[in-house]
Design a protein around this motif. Structure first.
Motif, short mmCIF file in Angstrom:
data_model
loop_
_atom_site.label_atom_id
_atom_site.label_comp_id
_atom_site.label_asym_id
_atom_site.label_seq_id
_atom_site.Cartn_x
_atom_site.Cartn_y
_atom_site.Cartn_z
N ILE A 159 0.87 -1.18 0.00
CA ILE A 159 0.00 0.00 0.00
C ILE A 159 0.90 1.23 0.00
N GLU A 160 0.61 2.17 -0.90
CA GLU A 160 1.32 3.44 -0.93
C GLU A 160 0.29 4.57 -0.81
N ALA A 161 0.48 5.44 0.17
CA ALA A 161 -0.45 6.55 0.38
C ALA A 161 0.34 7.83 0.64
N SER A 162 -0.08 8.91 -0.01
CA SER A 162 0.65 10.17 0.12
C SER A 162 -0.30 11.34 0.33
N LEU A 163 0.18 12.33 1.06
CA LEU A 163 -0.57 13.56 1.28
C LEU A 163 0.42 14.67 1.57
N TYR A 199 -4.08 10.46 8.06
CA TYR A 199 -4.82 10.18 6.83
C TYR A 199 -4.17 9.06 6.01
N PRO A 200 -2.89 9.15 5.63
CA PRO A 200 -2.30 8.02 4.88
C PRO A 200 -2.12 6.76 5.71
N LEU A 201 -2.08 6.91 7.04
CA LEU A 201 -2.01 5.71 7.88
C LEU A 201 -3.33 4.94 7.88
N LEU A 202 -4.42 5.65 7.62
CA LEU A 202 -5.76 5.06 7.71
C LEU A 202 -5.94 3.84 6.80
N PRO A 203 -5.71 3.92 5.48
CA PRO A 203 -5.93 2.72 4.65
C PRO A 203 -4.98 1.59 4.99
N ILE A 204 -3.77 1.92 5.43
CA ILE A 204 -2.81 0.88 5.79
C ILE A 204 -3.31 0.10 7.00
N ILE A 235 -2.42 3.84 -3.76
CA ILE A 235 -2.32 2.63 -4.58
C ILE A 235 -2.27 1.42 -3.66
N ILE A 236 -3.20 0.49 -3.87
CA ILE A 236 -3.26 -0.73 -3.08
C ILE A 236 -2.99 -1.89 -4.04
N SER A 237 -1.85 -2.55 -3.87
CA SER A 237 -1.41 -3.59 -4.81
C SER A 237 -1.73 -4.98 -4.28
N GLY A 238 -2.32 -5.79 -5.14
CA GLY A 238 -2.68 -7.15 -4.76
C GLY A 238 -2.18 -8.18 -5.74
N THR A 239 -2.40 -9.42 -5.44
CA THR A 239 -1.90 -10.52 -6.27
C THR A 239 -2.71 -10.71 -7.55
N LYS A 240 -3.91 -10.08 -7.63
CA LYS A 240 -4.73 -10.20 -8.83
C LYS A 240 -4.85 -8.88 -9.59
N GLY A 241 -4.61 -7.78 -8.91
CA GLY A 241 -4.76 -6.46 -9.52
C GLY A 241 -4.45 -5.40 -8.49
N TYR A 242 -4.81 -4.14 -8.80
CA TYR A 242 -4.58 -3.10 -7.82
C TYR A 242 -5.69 -2.05 -7.86
N PRO A 290 -7.08 14.24 -4.99
CA PRO A 290 -6.80 14.01 -3.57
C PRO A 290 -7.57 12.79 -3.07
N TRP A 291 -6.88 11.69 -2.83
CA TRP A 291 -7.54 10.43 -2.50
C TRP A 291 -8.29 10.50 -1.18
N TRP A 292 -7.86 11.37 -0.26
CA TRP A 292 -8.50 11.45 1.07
C TRP A 292 -9.90 12.07 0.98
N LYS A 293 -10.23 12.64 -0.18
CA LYS A 293 -11.60 13.09 -0.45
C LYS A 293 -12.15 12.20 -1.56
N THR A 294 -12.17 10.91 -1.31
CA THR A 294 -12.46 9.93 -2.35
C THR A 294 -13.82 10.17 -3.01
N ASP A 295 -13.81 10.42 -4.32
CA ASP A 295 -15.05 10.44 -5.08
C ASP A 295 -14.95 9.55 -6.33
N PHE A 296 -13.76 8.95 -6.50
CA PHE A 296 -13.54 8.07 -7.63
C PHE A 296 -12.39 7.11 -7.30
N PHE A 297 -12.55 5.85 -7.70
CA PHE A 297 -11.42 4.93 -7.67
C PHE A 297 -11.59 3.91 -8.79
#
Length: 448
Positions: A274-278, A305-310, A361-368, A374-381
Motif C-alpha cells: 500500500i502506498e499513500a501520500s498527502l 490520513y495516509p495511515l488510515l488505509p494501511i 495505490i493498493i497492490s494485490g496478487t490479482k490487480g490493484y 486528492p484520495w483522502w476526499k475519495t469520489d472516484f477509484f
C-alpha cells in the motif's frame, strides 16, 4: 398478474408507511418495495441516524405486505427496475404529485393519498432527543463543521468557546449562534457533546475534562500524540458511558468505506503493498503547523490520513516501522514511513514543505486499486488488472467539506449506544497515536 412497485426510505416505520403499502398492494397482485440504501439517502441530503438500510428492510419485511424487497442504490434505477421486473404500476405518495410522470412512458403511475398528521420527520423529532453540541476551538475548520452539522438529523450546534473571546464572538455571529462560553467548563455545562478543534497538544486535557463531565466527544485528528493517553481516554469514555470518536473525515467517506470493503473481499487478491501520500506546500512558516512548540510538522498534522488505509486493511500488528524525515526549523517538513507486516510492505509520505503526488495505490496478487489525488476526499477509484478489459471505475459524490459523514456516525453512536465505530475502531485510533509517539521519541527515525 399485475405487478406494482413502490419506493421509500421507511425510516422509523409508522402507520403512514403501512397505509401506503396496503394501498399499493391493493392495486395489483404482486408488490415490489424498493428501500433506499444509506449512500443513496446521503446523496439526497438525508443523513438520518436512526435505522440503517438492513434494519429498514427487516421492518418492511415484517409487515408481510411486500412480495419482493429490493434496494434502491442509484438515480435512474426506477426505470431499470420497472423494465427488469415487468412492472405494470408505479405507486408513490401524493406528496410527490407530478414528480414521477416521466415514468408513464414505461408503466401506469399512481399517486396514493398520504396519511395526514404523521411522518418519519415528525416521529424522529418527537422520539429522538437532539444532541446539543458545543465547539471548542473556533479556527479554520470550525465554521465548516457547524455548516455540515445542519445536514444531519438529531444534532444542533448551540454554543462555542475559544481562548480568544473575540474569535469566538466572530464565529458565533457568522453562524448565528445565540451565545458563546467564556471558559471550557461553562461550555461543558450547556451541552451533551463537544467537538474539539483546538491545537493538538490541548486535546488530551480537553477530552479528559469532557469525559469526566460525562459529555460525548468528537475530537479532530490526531486524537492525541501518545498511545497510552489514547488507551486511557477510550477506557475512561466507556467507564463514563459516553462516546469518544476521532474525527478523521476520510474514515467516514462513503466511497472510501466501499473501497475498503471491496479490497477486503478479495477483488484484487491478497494485498502485498500500500502506498499513500498527502502533502501541502505552505509558505507561511509562522503558522502553528510549523511551530515545534505546538506539535507542528508533517506527521502530526497529516499522518493519520495516509495511515488510515494501511491500518484498515493490514491491521495494527505491524512488525516494524521506520521513519525518514527532512527537518527544518525543528519540525519535519517531509516524512516517509515504511511499515513491515508479515506478508506486506506498506509506505506513506506526508509533507508540509515538500510536494508529492497525493494518490493511493493498493497492490494485490490479482490487480490493484488506484485512487487519484486528492484520495483522502475519495469520489472516484478504479480497480485495474492485467487484462485491462476487466478494469472497473467507481464514481461517488463527495459533499462539500465532507464532515457531515463523521458527524452522522458520531450522532448514530450516541443514539444507539455504540462505543466504537467500524469506520475507525478504537484500536486503530490507538495504533495511530502509538506511531505519533514513536516519532516523538525518535525511535527508528532517520533524519535526511
Amino acid at each position: 398478474m399485475t405487478k406494482v412497485i413502490t419506493y421509500g426510505t421507511y425510516d422509523l416505520l409508522h402507520q403512514g408507511h403501512l397505509n401506503l403499502l396496503r394501498r399499493a398492494k391493493a392495486l395489483g397482485d404482486y408488490l415490489i418495495v424498493g428501500v433506499t440504501n444509506d449512500n443513496y439517502d446521503r446523496e439526497r441530503g438525508k443523513l438520518n441516524v436512526k435505522d440503517n438500510v438492513l434494519e429498514r428492510v427487516d421492518a418492511v419485511k415484517a409487515t408481510g405486505l411486500a412480495d419482493k424487497i429490493i434496494i434502491e442504490e442509484y438515480v435512474g434505477q426506477k426505470i431499470d427496475d420497472i423494465q427488469k421486473y415487468g412492472v405494470d404500476i408505479f405507486a408513490i405518495g401524493s406528496d410527490w404529485e407530478g414528480e414521477f410522470d416521466y415514468l408513464k412512458e414505461f408503466c401506469k403511475v399512481v399517486y396514493l393519498p398520504r396519511t395526514e398528521g404523521i411522518s418519519s420527520t415528525q416521529l424522529r423529532e418527537e422520539s429522538q432527543a437532539t444532541v446539543r453540541i458545543g465547539i471548542s476551538g473556533c479556527g479554520r475548520i470550525a465554521p465548516r463543521f457547524a455548516k455540515e452539522a445542519t445536514y444531519v438529523s438529531g444534532v444542533k450546534v448551540c454554543t462555542a468557546h475559544d481562548i480568544d473571546d473575540k474569535k469566538a464572538e466572530s464565529f458565533a455571529k457568522e453562524l448565528c449562534l445565540p451565545q458563546i462560553c467564556h471558559n471550557y467548563s461553562e461550555l461543558l455545562s450547556q451541552i451533551n457533546a463537544v467537538y474539539i478543534a483546538t491545537p493538538h497538544l490541548t486535546h488530551y486535557e480537553l477530552i479528559k475534562e469532557a469525559l469526566h463531565a460525562k459529555r460525548h466527544v468528537l475530537c479532530e485528528t490526531p486524537l492525541v500524540l501518545n498511545g497510552q493517553q489514547a488507551r486511557e481516554l477510550y477506557a475512561l469514555a466507556e467507564k463514563q458511558g459516553v462516546i469518544l470518536m476521532e474525527a478523521n473525515k476520510t474514515a467516514h467517506c462513503p466511497a472510501f468505506n466501499h473501497l475498503m470493503v471491496m479490497v477486503k473481499s478479495g477483488v484484487i487478491g491478497e494485498v502485498v503493498d500500500i502506498e499513500a501520500s498527502l502533502s501541502k506546500v505552505w509558505e507561511d512558516d509562522t503558522l502553528r503547523e510549523f511551530d515545534p512548540q505546538q506539535a507542528g510538522g508533517s506527521l502530526y498534522e497529516l499522518g493519520s490520513y495516509p495511515l488510515l488505509p494501511i491500518i484498515k486493511l493490514m491491521g495494527t500488528n505491524y512488525e516494524n516501522l521506520n521513519l525518514y524525515s527532512r527537518m527544518a526549523g525543528g519540525v519535519d517538513i517531509y516524512t516517509k514511513g515504511v511499515l513491515r507486516f508479515p506478508k506486506a510492505i506498506c509506505s506513506f509520505k506526508v509533507g508540509l514543505g515538500v510536494k508529492t503526488e497525493g494518490n493511493l495505490i493498493i497492490s494485490g496478487t490479482k490487480g490493484y486499486a488506484y485512487v487519484p489525488a486528492p484520495w483522502w476526499k475519495t469520489d472516484f477509484f478504479e480497480l485495474r488488472y492485467e487484462n485491462q478489459n476487466n478494469n472497473k471505475k467507481f464514481f461517488y459524490k463527495w459533499d462539500e467539506a465532507g464532515l457531515r459523514y463523521e458527524i452522522q456516525e458520531f450522532i448514530s453512536c450516541i443514539i444507539n449506544h455504540r462505543f466504537t465505530s467500524a469506520r475507525l475502531r478504537r484500536r486503530e485510533s490507538v495504533c495511530m497515536a502509538d506511531i505519533m509517539q514513536q516519532f516523538t521519541e525518535r525511535k527508528n527515525v532517520i533524519e535526511i
